[in-house]
Design a protein around this motif. Sequence first.
Motif, short mmCIF file in Angstrom:
data_model
loop_
_atom_site.label_atom_id
_atom_site.label_comp_id
_atom_site.label_asym_id
_atom_site.label_seq_id
_atom_site.Cartn_x
_atom_site.Cartn_y
_atom_site.Cartn_z
N SER A 29 0.84 -1.22 0.00
CA SER A 29 0.00 0.00 0.00
C SER A 29 0.87 1.25 0.00
O SER A 29 0.38 2.36 0.18
CB SER A 29 -0.89 0.02 1.25
OG SER A 29 -1.33 -1.25 1.52
N LYS A 30 2.19 1.03 -0.11
CA LYS A 30 3.13 2.16 -0.14
C LYS A 30 2.93 3.08 1.07
O LYS A 30 2.99 4.30 0.97
CB LYS A 30 2.98 2.95 -1.45
CG LYS A 30 3.29 2.07 -2.68
CD LYS A 30 3.62 2.90 -3.90
CE LYS A 30 3.71 2.06 -5.16
NZ LYS A 30 4.62 0.91 -5.06
N LEU A 31 2.67 2.47 2.21
CA LEU A 31 2.55 3.25 3.45
C LEU A 31 3.94 3.76 3.84
O LEU A 31 4.94 3.19 3.42
CB LEU A 31 1.99 2.35 4.57
CG LEU A 31 0.58 1.79 4.32
CD1 LEU A 31 0.27 0.68 5.31
CD2 LEU A 31 -0.44 2.91 4.39
N PRO A 32 4.01 4.85 4.64
CA PRO A 32 5.33 5.37 5.03
C PRO A 32 6.14 4.30 5.78
O PRO A 32 5.58 3.48 6.50
CB PRO A 32 5.00 6.53 5.97
CG PRO A 32 3.57 6.80 5.83
CD PRO A 32 2.92 5.59 5.26
N LYS A 33 7.44 4.28 5.52
CA LYS A 33 8.30 3.26 6.15
C LYS A 33 9.45 3.99 6.85
O LYS A 33 9.88 5.05 6.39
CB LYS A 33 8.91 2.35 5.09
CG LYS A 33 7.94 1.83 4.03
CD LYS A 33 7.51 0.43 4.33
CE LYS A 33 6.61 -0.20 3.28
NZ LYS A 33 5.77 0.61 2.48
N PRO A 34 10.03 3.41 7.90
CA PRO A 34 11.24 4.01 8.49
C PRO A 34 12.40 3.85 7.50
O PRO A 34 12.43 2.88 6.74
CB PRO A 34 11.47 3.18 9.75
CG PRO A 34 10.78 1.89 9.51
CD PRO A 34 9.63 2.18 8.60
N PRO A 35 13.33 4.78 7.48
CA PRO A 35 14.49 4.64 6.61
C PRO A 35 15.20 3.32 6.83
O PRO A 35 15.28 2.82 7.96
CB PRO A 35 15.40 5.81 7.03
CG PRO A 35 14.48 6.81 7.60
CD PRO A 35 13.37 6.02 8.24
N SER A 36 15.66 2.70 5.74
CA SER A 36 16.51 1.52 5.88
C SER A 36 17.93 1.96 5.53
O SER A 36 18.13 2.69 4.56
CB SER A 36 16.05 0.38 4.99
OG SER A 36 15.65 0.87 3.73
N TYR A 289 12.09 6.20 24.52
CA TYR A 289 12.89 7.05 23.61
C TYR A 289 12.28 7.09 22.22
O TYR A 289 12.34 8.10 21.54
CB TYR A 289 14.32 6.51 23.49
CG TYR A 289 15.18 6.61 24.72
CD1 TYR A 289 15.82 5.48 25.23
CD2 TYR A 289 15.36 7.83 25.38
CE1 TYR A 289 16.61 5.56 26.37
CE2 TYR A 289 16.16 7.91 26.52
CZ TYR A 289 16.78 6.77 27.01
OH TYR A 289 17.58 6.86 28.13
N VAL A 290 11.69 5.97 21.77
CA VAL A 290 11.24 5.89 20.37
C VAL A 290 9.72 5.95 20.25
O VAL A 290 9.18 5.84 19.14
CB VAL A 290 11.76 4.61 19.68
CG1 VAL A 290 13.28 4.59 19.63
CG2 VAL A 290 11.23 3.35 20.36
N ASP A 291 9.02 6.14 21.36
CA ASP A 291 7.56 6.29 21.30
C ASP A 291 7.25 7.62 20.61
O ASP A 291 7.61 8.68 21.12
CB ASP A 291 7.00 6.27 22.72
CG ASP A 291 5.48 6.38 22.73
OD1 ASP A 291 4.87 6.03 23.75
OD2 ASP A 291 4.91 6.83 21.71
N PRO A 292 6.60 7.57 19.43
CA PRO A 292 6.41 8.82 18.66
C PRO A 292 5.76 9.93 19.47
O PRO A 292 6.09 11.09 19.30
CB PRO A 292 5.49 8.36 17.51
CG PRO A 292 5.76 6.91 17.37
CD PRO A 292 6.03 6.41 18.75
N ALA A 341 4.30 1.54 18.24
CA ALA A 341 4.60 1.80 16.80
C ALA A 341 5.91 2.57 16.64
O ALA A 341 6.03 3.50 15.87
CB ALA A 341 3.46 2.57 16.14
N GLY A 342 6.89 2.13 17.46
CA GLY A 342 8.22 2.77 17.37
C GLY A 342 9.15 1.91 16.54
O GLY A 342 8.82 0.80 16.13
N ASN A 343 10.37 2.43 16.30
CA ASN A 343 11.34 1.71 15.45
C ASN A 343 12.60 1.34 16.22
O ASN A 343 13.36 2.22 16.65
CB ASN A 343 11.76 2.60 14.26
CG ASN A 343 10.58 2.97 13.40
OD1 ASN A 343 9.79 2.10 13.03
ND2 ASN A 343 10.43 4.25 13.10
N ASN A 383 11.31 -5.11 12.41
CA ASN A 383 12.55 -4.46 12.78
C ASN A 383 12.89 -3.44 11.70
O ASN A 383 12.72 -3.75 10.50
CB ASN A 383 13.63 -5.57 12.82
CG ASN A 383 14.98 -5.08 13.18
OD1 ASN A 383 15.13 -4.14 13.96
ND2 ASN A 383 15.99 -5.70 12.60
N ALA A 384 13.34 -2.27 12.08
CA ALA A 384 13.83 -1.36 11.05
C ALA A 384 15.20 -1.88 10.64
O ALA A 384 15.91 -2.50 11.44
CB ALA A 384 13.92 0.06 11.61
N VAL A 385 15.58 -1.62 9.39
CA VAL A 385 16.75 -2.32 8.81
C VAL A 385 17.98 -1.44 8.79
O VAL A 385 17.92 -0.29 8.33
CB VAL A 385 16.43 -2.78 7.37
CG1 VAL A 385 17.66 -3.40 6.71
CG2 VAL A 385 15.27 -3.77 7.39
#
Length: 589
Positions: A29-36, A289-292, A341-343, A383-385
Amino acid sequence: MREVSNNLSDNTDNHFLNNNPNNIVLKDSKLPKPPSVYQVYVRSFKDSNGDGIGDFEGVTQKLDYIKSLGVTDIWLTPFYKSSGADGGYDIVDYKSIDPTYGDKEAFEKLVREAKSRGLNIMIDLVFNHVSIQNELFQRALNGDKEAQDCFFFRKGKGINTPPNALRSKFGGSAWQYVKELDMYYLHLFAKEQADLNWDNPKVQDMLQDVVNYWKSLGITHFRLDVINFISKGDVTVEVNSENERSVYTDGPNIHKYLKEFRKRCTQDGVPIYLIGELASPSLENAVKYVDPKNEELDGAFVFHHLKTDYKDGKKFHVKENNIICQKGIINKFLSAVSKVAGNFYLVFDNHDQPRSVSRFGDDKKYRYESATAINAKQILMRNAVSIYQGQEIGMTNVDFSKVPFDDVESKNAIKALISEGYSEDEAREMVSFHSRDNSRTTFQWDNSSNGGFGDYDPKDVKDTQSVIAPKTNPNYLTINLKADQASEKSISRDTSKLIHLKNHSDLFSYGEQEILYSDSNKLTAFKRSYGSEEAIVLVNETSEDLTLKLDLSEYKVLYTNYKESEQMTYGKKPTLKPRQVLVLYKNNE
Ligand code: TEU
Ligand code: CA
């Protein structure tokens, strides 16, 4: 607005979405993704001018290759003027470039060329400490009280007696005596790295100015070195090996400082992306720390899962990896962070770790299988990559009888072990398996001299005043990118496909994760589910066949590192081959 990367490479011919063995089409669905991220240890990546040290131009020359891996960001480890004590993490001037890596034009060209390929350059901010050659620290040494208050200068408790028993991460006391001042200063790492006092607004202003400078050069993505150490409690309180970490880990003002830091970084309205490196955080703080909703970090590296082969928690006392414990830690952190929903970026490789294929795999008999299995589970779990240079071609640990140690942590550890009564050979042997030097040899591009890293005679190469020239692992003759890509069994091609699969499928980007067989020390297994789609990832962590009781009859093979198994249909008692990774898919539509 959270910075997410949508500029994902969409060369659809390069991932499994529509060219996998069983023509499976996954939803995207091309949803936003965290940078890899692809991590580049600049001095060892590619040398463009034949001085035997990697440089910006070398990275620029390899941008198309990095882009082909399917990542969105290139994290450059420190390239600033440094005192050469800790691989660039002892920074003399935050707003400088060490000429060994190139000049400002070369840096701006790299940023421009990367951006033209849809790649962000992420730089490393080392804000917990600064080199003792830094101008501010020099002023402190000369008696400037204001400058001293930017650090932790404290009186000792008596002759040759530091303020307390705090220890450096690199061995020995965390306090260095300055005779002229009759005071000690705090250094949680090497004595050349003086800890900064974040309680002092002048320090925060100075560091903010650094961020603004690099933002003015178009940088908006940052990796923050040991960022959960920056708020300290009372640094002279009585400590012992049990409680010393509490003085500086997840300190009293850490969340306040990070919120303020992020707010100031975005005052110009230009979004940023911050990945914090967290050293031994509590699970609760790591998630916080990563909780938006806390607006602190966008992502974080955590490493608790990389200490399960430390005997009694000691890095250089190696034991067989406790796979059950490692899987449990990974599951605990990924489950907790999914709730907000953190990374988290859980890695098996970086510039501080030995090579995963040697540490956790079988790098002799099943190197391709082990490397693809490790990379697949890292990429496909929730996991973010972040992939470290060389991990994508299965680069291995080195033999230190052929490659000298140069890392401060390793050299100090050898001295410490000898002082504990081990012989020099024993100490070198003990340090070699987990030494950070294993990951700092030159990238192996091809089988030409120096592994294609640079055109020079190793005999002529000299360290510069702040950058130590990297060595090449002699196994470059057989292990290198060119050989890998020419092989039917290509680690880099499979890793690239898996990163594309991750970034182009709802299932692997957002799917729920359930761990299976958590009590097995032979098997890593987890299920991903999203809507009607479902995948099971199975990794045989041994070099023997492994038969399971698991009904796979409704699943199709999406990916495996045994090509002959791609068309297989598995029944109720599947057998995994040595170091096999099997990614199975079904759609319950
Ligand atoms: O690493 C911090 C850190 O926790 C590691 O040094 C870790 O303690 C050790 O390497 C594993 O045994 C960051 C950087 O990644 C590292 O390269 C630097 O040496 C360190 O900070 C100091 O800046
Ligand atoms: Ca060079």
